[in-house]
Design a protein around this motif. Structure first.
Motif, PDB file in Angstrom:
ATOM      1  N   GLY A   1       0.817  -1.220   0.000  1.00 45.49           N
ATOM      2  CA  GLY A   1       0.000   0.000   0.000  1.00 45.49           C
ATOM      3  C   GLY A   1       0.845   1.262   0.000  1.00 45.49           C
ATOM      4  N   ASN A   2       2.003   1.200  -0.651  1.00 48.82           N
ATOM      5  CA  ASN A   2       2.940   2.321  -0.576  1.00 48.82           C
ATOM      6  C   ASN A   2       3.232   2.984  -1.918  1.00 48.82           C
ATOM      7  N   ILE A   3       2.524   2.576  -2.968  1.00 51.03           N
ATOM      8  CA  ILE A   3       2.829   3.091  -4.308  1.00 51.03           C
ATOM      9  C   ILE A   3       1.761   4.096  -4.726  1.00 51.03           C
ATOM     10  N   VAL A   4       2.208   5.301  -5.071  1.00 50.80           N
ATOM     11  CA  VAL A   4       1.305   6.372  -5.497  1.00 50.80           C
ATOM     12  C   VAL A   4       1.940   7.112  -6.668  1.00 50.80           C
ATOM     13  N   ALA A   5       1.137   7.893  -7.370  1.00 51.55           N
ATOM     14  CA  ALA A   5       1.668   8.685  -8.484  1.00 51.55           C
ATOM     15  C   ALA A   5       0.863   9.971  -8.614  1.00 51.55           C
ATOM     16  N   PHE A   6       1.543  11.025  -9.078  1.00 44.90           N
ATOM     17  CA  PHE A   6       0.921  12.341  -9.191  1.00 44.90           C
ATOM     18  C   PHE A   6       1.394  13.063 -10.435  1.00 44.90           C
ATOM     19  N   SER A   7       0.536  13.935 -10.937  1.00 44.04           N
ATOM     20  CA  SER A   7       0.982  14.898 -11.935  1.00 44.04           C
ATOM     21  C   SER A   7       2.037  15.762 -11.280  1.00 44.04           C
ATOM     22  N   THR A   8       3.078  16.130 -12.034  1.00 43.13           N
ATOM     23  CA  THR A   8       4.108  16.995 -11.451  1.00 43.13           C
ATOM     24  C   THR A   8       3.975  18.442 -11.933  1.00 43.13           C
ATOM     25  N   LEU A   9       2.820  18.782 -12.484  1.00 45.98           N
ATOM     26  CA  LEU A   9       2.580  20.181 -12.832  1.00 45.98           C
ATOM     27  C   LEU A   9       1.897  20.849 -11.652  1.00 45.98           C
ATOM     28  N   CYS A  10       2.586  21.809 -11.058  1.00 45.41           N
ATOM     29  CA  CYS A  10       2.060  22.503  -9.874  1.00 45.41           C
ATOM     30  C   CYS A  10       0.696  23.116 -10.181  1.00 45.41           C
ATOM     31  N   THR A  11      -0.213  22.981  -9.245  1.00 50.59           N
ATOM     32  CA  THR A  11      -1.563  23.500  -9.452  1.00 50.59           C
ATOM     33  C   THR A  11      -1.640  25.013  -9.287  1.00 50.59           C
ATOM     34  N   HIS A  12      -0.533  25.661  -8.919  1.00 50.62           N
ATOM     35  CA  HIS A  12      -0.535  27.127  -8.827  1.00 50.62           C
ATOM     36  C   HIS A  12      -0.380  27.744 -10.217  1.00 50.62           C
ATOM     37  N   LYS A  13       0.805  27.576 -10.816  1.00 50.03           N
ATOM     38  CA  LYS A  13       1.023  28.147 -12.148  1.00 50.03           C
ATOM     39  C   LYS A  13       1.739  27.191 -13.081  1.00 50.03           C
ATOM     40  N   GLY A  14       1.734  25.923 -12.740  1.00 45.56           N
ATOM     41  CA  GLY A  14       2.205  24.921 -13.682  1.00 45.56           C
ATOM     42  C   GLY A  14       3.684  24.614 -13.691  1.00 45.56           C
ATOM     43  N   CYS A  15       4.455  25.136 -12.754  1.00 48.46           N
ATOM     44  CA  CYS A  15       5.879  24.772 -12.699  1.00 48.46           C
ATOM     45  C   CYS A  15       6.011  23.288 -12.349  1.00 48.46           C
ATOM     46  N   PRO A  16       7.117  22.664 -12.727  1.00 48.25           N
ATOM     47  CA  PRO A  16       7.299  21.240 -12.421  1.00 48.25           C
ATOM     48  C   PRO A  16       7.744  21.042 -10.976  1.00 48.25           C
ATOM     49  N   VAL A  17       6.937  20.350 -10.202  1.00 50.27           N
ATOM     50  CA  VAL A  17       7.326  20.057  -8.819  1.00 50.27           C
ATOM     51  C   VAL A  17       8.400  18.977  -8.835  1.00 50.27           C
ATOM     52  N   GLY A  18       9.232  18.987  -7.810  1.00 50.94           N
ATOM     53  CA  GLY A  18      10.317  18.005  -7.728  1.00 50.94           C
ATOM     54  C   GLY A  18      10.217  17.193  -6.448  1.00 50.94           C
ATOM     55  N   TRP A  19      10.667  15.934  -6.532  1.00 51.87           N
ATOM     56  CA  TRP A  19      10.652  15.039  -5.370  1.00 51.87           C
ATOM     57  C   TRP A  19      11.853  15.343  -4.487  1.00 51.87           C
TER      58      TRP A  19
ATOM     59  N   MET B   1      -1.799  19.770  -0.690  1.00 51.64           N
ATOM     60  CA  MET B   1      -0.859  20.860  -0.455  1.00 51.64           C
ATOM     61  C   MET B   1      -0.796  21.138   1.036  1.00 51.64           C
ATOM     62  N   ILE B   2       0.416  21.214   1.564  1.00 47.93           N
ATOM     63  CA  ILE B   2       0.529  21.486   2.994  1.00 47.93           C
ATOM     64  C   ILE B   2       1.019  22.904   3.268  1.00 47.93           C
ATOM     65  N   ILE B   3       1.621  23.535   2.256  1.00 47.39           N
ATOM     66  CA  ILE B   3       2.012  24.940   2.401  1.00 47.39           C
ATOM     67  C   ILE B   3       2.229  25.498   0.999  1.00 47.39           C
ATOM     68  N   GLY B   4       1.939  26.802   0.814  1.00 39.92           N
ATOM     69  CA  GLY B   4       2.268  27.414  -0.468  1.00 39.92           C
ATOM     70  C   GLY B   4       1.146  28.186  -1.099  1.00 39.92           C
ATOM     71  N   GLN B   5       1.372  28.520  -2.382  1.00 36.72           N
ATOM     72  CA  GLN B   5       0.492  29.425  -3.119  1.00 36.72           C
ATOM     73  C   GLN B   5      -0.641  28.710  -3.858  1.00 36.72           C
ATOM     74  N   ALA B   6      -0.488  27.433  -4.081  1.00 32.16           N
ATOM     75  CA  ALA B   6      -1.516  26.710  -4.839  1.00 32.16           C
ATOM     76  C   ALA B   6      -2.808  26.654  -4.030  1.00 32.16           C
ATOM     77  N   SER B   7      -3.893  26.399  -4.708  1.00 31.06           N
ATOM     78  CA  SER B   7      -5.182  26.352  -4.025  1.00 31.06           C
ATOM     79  C   SER B   7      -5.723  24.937  -3.923  1.00 31.06           C
ATOM     80  N   GLN B   8      -5.005  23.989  -4.472  1.00 26.19           N
ATOM     81  CA  GLN B   8      -5.466  22.607  -4.390  1.00 26.19           C
ATOM     82  C   GLN B   8      -4.284  21.647  -4.484  1.00 26.19           C
ATOM     83  N   GLY B   9      -4.561  20.382  -4.165  1.00 28.37           N
ATOM     84  CA  GLY B   9      -3.523  19.362  -4.214  1.00 28.37           C
ATOM     85  C   GLY B   9      -3.168  18.987  -5.637  1.00 28.37           C
ATOM     86  N   LEU B  10      -2.169  18.131  -5.759  1.00 32.48           N
ATOM     87  CA  LEU B  10      -1.767  17.647  -7.085  1.00 32.48           C
ATOM     88  C   LEU B  10      -2.754  16.602  -7.583  1.00 32.48           C
ATOM     89  N   PRO B  11      -3.097  16.629  -8.859  1.00 31.11           N
ATOM     90  CA  PRO B  11      -3.900  15.538  -9.409  1.00 31.11           C
ATOM     91  C   PRO B  11      -3.190  14.204  -9.199  1.00 31.11           C
TER      92      PRO B  11
END
Ligand code: FES
Length: 164
Positions: free
Chosen positions: A84-102, A126-136
């Motif tokens: 139960g440890n495998i997940v995946a996300f879009s890496t386009l930030c939901t704020h303005k689309g910059c690529p988030v990094g691991w 999202m736990i902190i920052g400018q975006a208004s929602q989590g990553l898809p």
């Protein structure tokens, strides 16, 4: 600012509606266009290659949509696989689309543009920052020895639909 907006699925809404005696009215709700689209079923990795700590870049549902698959150290929200440890996300930030990094040391996906920080162990919230929602979140399933991407929960940044 902390994103405390809970993810509410259609199933949750229907459960709440039924409890309130509103089931008949809510039965007419249609899935959002993003969820209703037919998405490709794509192999992302072999289970055997996903030791805890693995981070794998891929693209889904098309080559213009960068994503990351993570094998976390233990069970996480919406995680798949035997642990139960495998997940995946879009890496386009939901704020303005910059690529988030691991960031391995912080176990977070962090945007270099304005430092929005997303927690993959909590559904990409999202736990902190400018975006208004989590990553898809990329919807995954295990099929035999493979991890397959089958959909996207949320709208990928900059798109009106997840399938172009
Ligand atoms: S684009 Fe990611 S925080 Fe602004």
């Amino acid at each position: 600012m902390t994103d405390k907006t809970p993810k509410v699925s259609r199933r949750d809404i229907l459960s709440i509606g039924a409890a309130a005696g509103l089931g008949a009215g809510l039965a007419s709700l249609e899935p959002s266009p993003a969820r209703a689209q037919t998405m490709p079923q794509t192999e992302v990795a072999k289970l055997a290659d996903l030791a805890p700590g693995t981070a794998l870049d891929f693209a889904y549902p098309d080559e213009d949509s960068p994503a990351i698959l993570l094998a976390m150290g233990g069970p996480v929200e919406d995680g798949i696989g035997p642990n139960g440890n495998i997940v995946a996300f879009s890496t386009l930030c939901t704020h303005k689309g910059c690529p988030v990094g691991w960031q391995t040391d912080q176990q977070m996906l962090i945007c270099p543009c304005h430092w929005s920080t997303f927690d993959p162990a909590k559904g990409g919230r999202m736990i902190i920052g400018q975006a208004s929602q989590g990553l898809p979140q990329i919807v995954l399933k295990v099929e035999g020895d493979a991890v397959m991407a089958t959909g996207v929960d949320g709208l990928i940044y900059g798109r009106q639909t997840n399938v172009l």
